[in-house]
Design a protein around this motif. Structure first.
Motif, PDB file in Angstrom:
ATOM      1  N   ASN A 133      10.209   2.215  -8.356  1.00  0.00           N
ATOM      2  CA  ASN A 133       8.860   2.769  -8.270  1.00  0.00           C
ATOM      3  C   ASN A 133       7.955   1.669  -7.748  1.00  0.00           C
ATOM      4  O   ASN A 133       7.528   0.790  -8.491  1.00  0.00           O
ATOM      5  CB  ASN A 133       8.391   3.261  -9.637  1.00  0.00           C
ATOM      6  CG  ASN A 133       7.056   4.000  -9.555  1.00  0.00           C
ATOM      7  OD1 ASN A 133       6.136   3.583  -8.835  1.00  0.00           O
ATOM      8  ND2 ASN A 133       6.949   5.090 -10.279  1.00  0.00           N
ATOM      9  N   VAL A 135       4.948   1.529  -6.657  1.00  0.00           N
ATOM     10  CA  VAL A 135       3.557   1.449  -7.100  1.00  0.00           C
ATOM     11  C   VAL A 135       3.486   0.792  -8.471  1.00  0.00           C
ATOM     12  O   VAL A 135       2.758  -0.181  -8.689  1.00  0.00           O
ATOM     13  CB  VAL A 135       2.907   2.843  -7.125  1.00  0.00           C
ATOM     14  CG1 VAL A 135       1.507   2.774  -7.718  1.00  0.00           C
ATOM     15  CG2 VAL A 135       2.850   3.423  -5.716  1.00  0.00           C
ATOM     16  N   LEU A 153       4.037   7.965  -0.412  1.00  0.00           N
ATOM     17  CA  LEU A 153       4.010   6.604   0.094  1.00  0.00           C
ATOM     18  C   LEU A 153       3.890   6.599   1.612  1.00  0.00           C
ATOM     19  O   LEU A 153       4.238   7.565   2.289  1.00  0.00           O
ATOM     20  CB  LEU A 153       5.275   5.864  -0.332  1.00  0.00           C
ATOM     21  CG  LEU A 153       5.545   5.792  -1.836  1.00  0.00           C
ATOM     22  CD1 LEU A 153       6.937   5.232  -2.089  1.00  0.00           C
ATOM     23  CD2 LEU A 153       4.497   4.957  -2.527  1.00  0.00           C
ATOM     24  N   THR A 272       5.565   1.626   1.912  1.00  0.00           N
ATOM     25  CA  THR A 272       4.502   0.821   1.314  1.00  0.00           C
ATOM     26  C   THR A 272       3.607   1.744   0.500  1.00  0.00           C
ATOM     27  O   THR A 272       3.524   2.942   0.786  1.00  0.00           O
ATOM     28  CB  THR A 272       3.647   0.108   2.381  1.00  0.00           C
ATOM     29  OG1 THR A 272       3.063   1.088   3.254  1.00  0.00           O
ATOM     30  CG2 THR A 272       4.484  -0.857   3.201  1.00  0.00           C
ATOM     31  N   PRO A 273       2.934   1.214  -0.525  1.00  0.00           N
ATOM     32  CA  PRO A 273       1.994   2.061  -1.264  1.00  0.00           C
ATOM     33  C   PRO A 273       0.916   2.590  -0.325  1.00  0.00           C
ATOM     34  O   PRO A 273       0.458   1.876   0.577  1.00  0.00           O
ATOM     35  CB  PRO A 273       1.400   1.095  -2.303  1.00  0.00           C
ATOM     36  CG  PRO A 273       2.399   0.006  -2.436  1.00  0.00           C
ATOM     37  CD  PRO A 273       3.013  -0.146  -1.079  1.00  0.00           C
ATOM     38  N   HIS A 274       0.521   3.838  -0.511  1.00  0.00           N
ATOM     39  CA  HIS A 274      -0.507   4.426   0.346  1.00  0.00           C
ATOM     40  C   HIS A 274      -1.875   3.919  -0.102  1.00  0.00           C
ATOM     41  O   HIS A 274      -2.316   4.192  -1.205  1.00  0.00           O
ATOM     42  CB  HIS A 274      -0.465   5.943   0.276  1.00  0.00           C
ATOM     43  CG  HIS A 274      -1.440   6.604   1.209  1.00  0.00           C
ATOM     44  ND1 HIS A 274      -1.270   6.604   2.573  1.00  0.00           N
ATOM     45  CD2 HIS A 274      -2.610   7.241   0.975  1.00  0.00           C
ATOM     46  CE1 HIS A 274      -2.273   7.234   3.145  1.00  0.00           C
ATOM     47  NE2 HIS A 274      -3.092   7.627   2.195  1.00  0.00           N
ATOM     48  N   ARG A 275      -2.514   3.174   0.765  1.00  0.00           N
ATOM     49  CA  ARG A 275      -3.837   2.622   0.456  1.00  0.00           C
ATOM     50  C   ARG A 275      -4.733   2.773   1.671  1.00  0.00           C
ATOM     51  O   ARG A 275      -4.274   2.707   2.808  1.00  0.00           O
ATOM     52  CB  ARG A 275      -3.740   1.136   0.101  1.00  0.00           C
ATOM     53  CG  ARG A 275      -2.938   0.853  -1.181  1.00  0.00           C
ATOM     54  CD  ARG A 275      -2.706  -0.629  -1.344  1.00  0.00           C
ATOM     55  NE  ARG A 275      -1.961  -0.936  -2.559  1.00  0.00           N
ATOM     56  CZ  ARG A 275      -1.375  -2.096  -2.791  1.00  0.00           C
ATOM     57  NH1 ARG A 275      -1.424  -3.061  -1.888  1.00  0.00           N
ATOM     58  NH2 ARG A 275      -0.728  -2.310  -3.921  1.00  0.00           N
TER      59      ARG A 275
END
Length: 297
Positions: A133, A135, A153, A272-275
């Motif tokens: 995980n 995140v 993601l 990658t984490p969605h930011r």
């Protein structure tokens, strides 16, 4: 160590479910990481973690601290990354995960080349075939090989990865060559098994579309490199990424089995984490990886 760094330790420990694993991610001994947790518990006057010999989990108040501290640390990291981008020199720590075999063969050498070009960036590479995980565990980049399901993601595709069924010439000489997917039932299939895998099956290409073949064999393992070794030793037929066995095929140490019914390939890329804001060093590393690995498959 500052209060903020103690919070970082706490967040990593909860995310990894282990004081030793969380400390290792931050280059701390288990004793040092445990002391950071004790400092926080003394500061707040409450127990933050429930510990047993096999399991670690946050208490109710520890879970509240974890969720809030994780958000604060993420915001601070993004702020630092923004400032670094204005300075023109991305810097800091990148946490990267990759599957075991792919990580050893491709990602570990790539990390060295990247850090040679960008000495201000440090990379913490973790190799694991378990589901991560990213995140909750604070991972910046996760390399992925497989069929990507719907995900919140961010996904960057690097290449399509073909697969191949292989066996040694000695195995084929002794047991014969399968003429159709159904013939696999009469062969020893070398099986990749992960925790909670419900069954063994291979998805093979046929003129009528993908076909799910239930397979069986005397051996299973959770390490793909061992499967290749077993195939080289004549133990059976293995389902492997083509790039991992290309040299063996070219040298004749392995031969392709059922080439008209090759296994369904996989996608190789990174998550990658969605930011809304992406750390410049993350973009830099991903661009480097895409450029470096594009021709491998």
């Amino acid at each position: 160590m500052s209060y903020l760094e103690s919070l970082r330790v706490f967040v990593r420990v909860v995310a990894r479910g282990s004081i030793s694993a969380g400390g290792r991610d931050l280059r701390l001994t288990p004793a040092a990481a445990s002391n950071r947790i004790k400092d926080l518990e003394a500061r707040y006057g409450v127990r933050l973690l429930n510990r047993t010999t096999r399991k670690l989990a946050p208490t109710e108040i520890g879970a509240v601290l974890y969720e809030n501290a994780r958000k604060v640390i993420a915001a601070l990291d993004e702020t630092e990354a923004t400032i670094a981008s204005y300075a023109g020199t991305p810097q800091g720590v990148l946490r990267v995960v990759a599957p075991l075999g792919l990580g050893r063969r491709l990602i570990a050498p790539l990390v060295l080349r990247f850090c040679d070009e960008h000495p201000e960036i440090q990379i913490r590479l973790r190799l694991s075939d378990r589901v991560v995980n990213i995140v909750e565990e604070g991972v910046d980049v996760a390399f992925f090989l497989g069929q990507l399901e719907d995900s919140a993601l961010s996904w960057r595709k690097i290449a399509d990865c073909g697969r191949v069924l292989v066996a040694s010439p000695a195995y084929i000489a002794q047991h014969g060559t399968p003429a159709s997917p159904d013939d696999l039932a009469d062969h020893n299939c070398l099986l990749l098994r992960f925790p909670r895998s419900p069954e063994y099956f291979w998805m093979l290409q046929t003129p009528d579309g993908p076909r799910k073949m239930t397979v069986s064999g005397r051996f299973d393992v959770d390490d793909g490199d061992v499967l290749t070794r077993w195939a080289l030793d004549g133990a059976g037929i293995a389902n492997r990424p083509r790039y991992e066995v290309r040299e063996h095929l070219e040298a004749g140490r392995l031969v392709e089995v059922l080439p008209e019914n090759a296994p369904i390939g996989a996608q190789f890329g990174c998550l990658t984490p969605h930011r809304e804001f992406q750390d410049p060093k993350v973009r830099l590393f991903i661009d480097f990886a895409v450029k470096s690995l594009k021709g491998v498959f």
